[in-house]
Design a protein around this motif. Structure first.
Motif, PDB file in Angstrom:
ATOM      1  N   ILE A 475       0.839  -1.208   0.000  1.00  0.00           N
ATOM      2  CA  ILE A 475       0.000   0.000   0.000  1.00  0.00           C
ATOM      3  C   ILE A 475       0.869   1.251   0.000  1.00  0.00           C
ATOM      4  O   ILE A 475       0.645   2.190  -0.781  1.00  0.00           O
ATOM      5  N   SER A 478       2.814   1.679  -3.287  1.00  0.00           N
ATOM      6  CA  SER A 478       1.880   2.075  -4.350  1.00  0.00           C
ATOM      7  C   SER A 478       1.531   3.552  -4.239  1.00  0.00           C
ATOM      8  O   SER A 478       1.406   4.256  -5.242  1.00  0.00           O
ATOM      9  N   GLU A 479       1.369   4.043  -2.996  1.00  0.00           N
ATOM     10  CA  GLU A 479       1.126   5.477  -2.787  1.00  0.00           C
ATOM     11  C   GLU A 479       2.326   6.292  -3.273  1.00  0.00           C
ATOM     12  O   GLU A 479       2.165   7.360  -3.866  1.00  0.00           O
TER      13      GLU A 479
END
Length: 613
Positions: A475, A478-479
């Protein structure tokens, strides 16, 4: 002899002996009766779809198929399959599969079982075996018969565990992890002089107390330099025990702006005060200084500090968070000792000035490293520059901590966090390592609170990788990818890590696409080859492994990858040649090769044993 027979205990046994023999006979006959069902019905047939088993993501998945012959299951009998994975000195029991009369299509028919099963992969499982035994039970009497174990699959192929995400094994070089932030060249030509003006509690009135003597001295020093001031940055703040954070912090910033315009001339400033740009900066509300003071407060331990961090990183309102921290046992001592340091306005004077040459910066940086600096020898920008060309982690830590003491910038918090990650990498004790990673994560959060960045997001992902929390890592990284779309160089670097996590997540095709965009380092090229290999594109895997080896001939993983491809191609000469190179370069790969089921067909070969010797 007569003496023995007349012994009381022996006579008692002889009296009960017939009853005992009858009971034993009943058990034996019952067991034989249950066992005879196998003689008439036949033994169940059990198979699995993979042999050896295969690791996917963090689990071993397989499909079990079984045929339970007619007669073994009826209104009178149940049959249970008891699978387990045996490895090392123990075994992991798996889900039992019970069959009873309700599973029969009709009386006297066989039962077909198709069951998707899984179990978590643990270190040491590679050379185990999946086996199963059966348990036949009579419903009324509870009598049972257990069949011997039969082997269903030997070992586990755990090739995805080879992916490199910054980890290392004993005997391997320690890789650098994380992404440092760098100052823009334009900012390096500015000199910042920083200070803080303190207010009385719940007040925005100018406070002439001795707590502001240092601010007056800084103001006089800036004026005495005779350099034009381009910009003055002001940020008003308030402590959690003061009323109306937003209103009070804004009033304090405005009060200091008026104060500076009046006092600069009195302090001897020769420039035009009206030409100075005053910039007000305000986080509404800002927990940054609170976290810094908490992190450096030595009267409460890390466990208690984490309670504060959990509250202030939560989703509640500012007022709710304040009420929550007031309930903590250490609140009184923390507020008493530290809250007055948040009742202030922070001021930074930005001067037009030529940048010092690197040798001069380096010489002044040594004063900080040696502990003899007064604290104003280098500007924040110059400290950042000095940290860039100081390779030692301890030296970097000192310089970034000096930056934070001047002004808590996003860069300073992020880069100190990267130092902590790399220090954690070098720690032996697990608890010390975990504590250091936690400290690093807090710093990355502080950095993002000031200015969210791809670097700090990436580093948070790397911290989660070090904790083996791959979901959270994916996560965060990906950010970082979303934040770095306008920065091709960083985006490429970030995609390399993202592609490696795709391998862990079992998405091998996507991993190949991302790793094609990554910088061509030995690690990224190996990961790309591994992704192609797991996607069963062996020709492209071989190319990537070759490129990895050419990039760094001491990187054993590249040769291990080539050995994997050779095993698939049944090319024994290349297998032994590359495997020998791999194990010579990595003790971990040497141990792995001895149990790696990718090479199971060669375990008994003398050449294989010689290659990994």
């Amino acid at each position: 002899m007569n003496i023995l027979i007349n012994h009381p205990k022996l006579k008692q046994f002889m009296n009960y002996c017939p009853k005992f023999l009858i009971a034993c006979l009943i058990v034996v006959l019952g067991s034989c009766s249950t066992r005879n069902l196998f003689d008439t019905a036949g033994a169940p047939k059990v198979t699995v779809d993979k042999n050896p088993l295969v690791l996917h993501k963090d689990s071993v998945l397989f499909t079990l198929r079984a045929t339970i012959p007619a007669g073994l299951v009826s209104e009178k009998n149940t049959y249970t399959l008891l699978p387990e994975y045996q490895y090392g000195e123990g075994a992991l029991p798996l889900e039992e599969i019970e069959v009873d009369a309700s599973d029969l299509a009709a009386s006297g028919t066989s039962v077909e079982i198709i069951e998707k099963m899984s179990f978590p992969y643990l270190e040491g499982m590679d050379r185990g075996e999946l086996r199963v035994k059966g348990l036949l039970e009579e419903v009324e009497s509870g009598k049972s018969f257990t069949t011997p174990y039969i082997q269903l699959a030997e070992g586990i192929v755990s090739t995805p565990k080879l992916v490199r995400v910054g980890q290392f094994a004993p005997g391997e070089s320690i890789p650098e992890v994380g992404a440092y932030m760098a100052y823009d060249e334009a900012f390096l030509n500015m000199a910042a002089y920083e200070s803080a003006y303190y207010f009385s509690k719940n007040s925005a009135q100018i406070n002439p107390s001795e707590s502001n003597d240092a601010f007056k001295e800084e103001l006089e020093s800036v004026a005495a330099k005779g350099e034009p001031i381009n910009t003055i940055l002001i940020q008003g703040m308030a402590s959690p025990d003061e009323s109306s954070y937003i209103k009070l912090s804004s009033q304090r910033a405005q009060a200091i702006e008026s104060y500076l315009k009046d006092q600069l001339k009195k302090a001897g400033y020769q420039g035009n005060v009206n030409a100075i740009t005053f910039e007000m900066s305000q986080k509404e509300p800002d927990w940054l200084l609170f976290r810094h003071l908490l992190r450096t407060f030595n009267k409460i331990d890390m466990t208690e500090k984490d309670k504060y961090f959990d509250i202030i990183y939560g989703d509640a309102s500012y007022e709710e968070k304040v009420n929550a921290i007031k309930e903590l046992p250490s609140y009184k001592i923390f507020s008493r000792d530290k809250f007055d340091q948040m009742q202030l306005a922070q001021v930074a004077f930005m001067m037009a000035k030529d940048r010092r040459p690197d040798p001069e910066i380096s010489g002044l940086a040594n004063l900080y490293i040696n502990g003899t600096a007064q604290g104003d020898e280098l500007t924040e920008a110059e400290l950042a520059r000095a940290a860039e060309f100081n390779p030692g982690l301890k030296e970097k830590q000192i310089l970034y901590e000096a930056m934070i003491s001047k002004h808590g910038s996003a860069l300073a918090y992020n880069n100190l966090g990267v130092v902590y990650l790399n220090q954690a990498h070098r720690m032996i004790k697990v608890s010390d390592k975990n504590n250091k990673v936690t400290e690093a994560m807090n710093l990355f959060r502080m950095s993002n609170d000031i200015n969210e960045s791809a670097a700090a997001r990436h580093n948070m992902g790397q911290a989660y990788l070090m904790r083996e929390d791959y979901g959270a890592a994916y996560i965060e990284i990906s950010e970082a990818s979303a934040l770095s779309k306008d920065n091709p160089e960083f985006n490429s670097f970030n995609e390399g890590k993202r592609g490696a996590i795709d391998i862990i997540r079992g998405d091998y095709k996507l991993a190949t696409l991302r790793l094609k965009e990554a910088p061509e380092t030995a690690t990224n090229l190996f990961n790309k080859g591994l992704a192609f290999y797991l996607a069963e594109e062996y020709a492209q895997a071989a190319v990537a492994f070759e490129e990895s080896a050419l990039s760094n001939m001491e990187f054993g993983y590249a040769f291990y990858g080539l050995a994997l491809v050779a095993a698939q191609n049944r090319d024994e000469e290349r297998l032994y040649e590359n495997l020998q190179k791999a194990v010579q370069r990595s003790p971990y790969l040497k141990r792995r090769a001895a149990t790696d089921m990718e090479f199971k067909d060669y375990f008994q070969e003398a050449e294989y044993r010689e290659a990994i010797r």
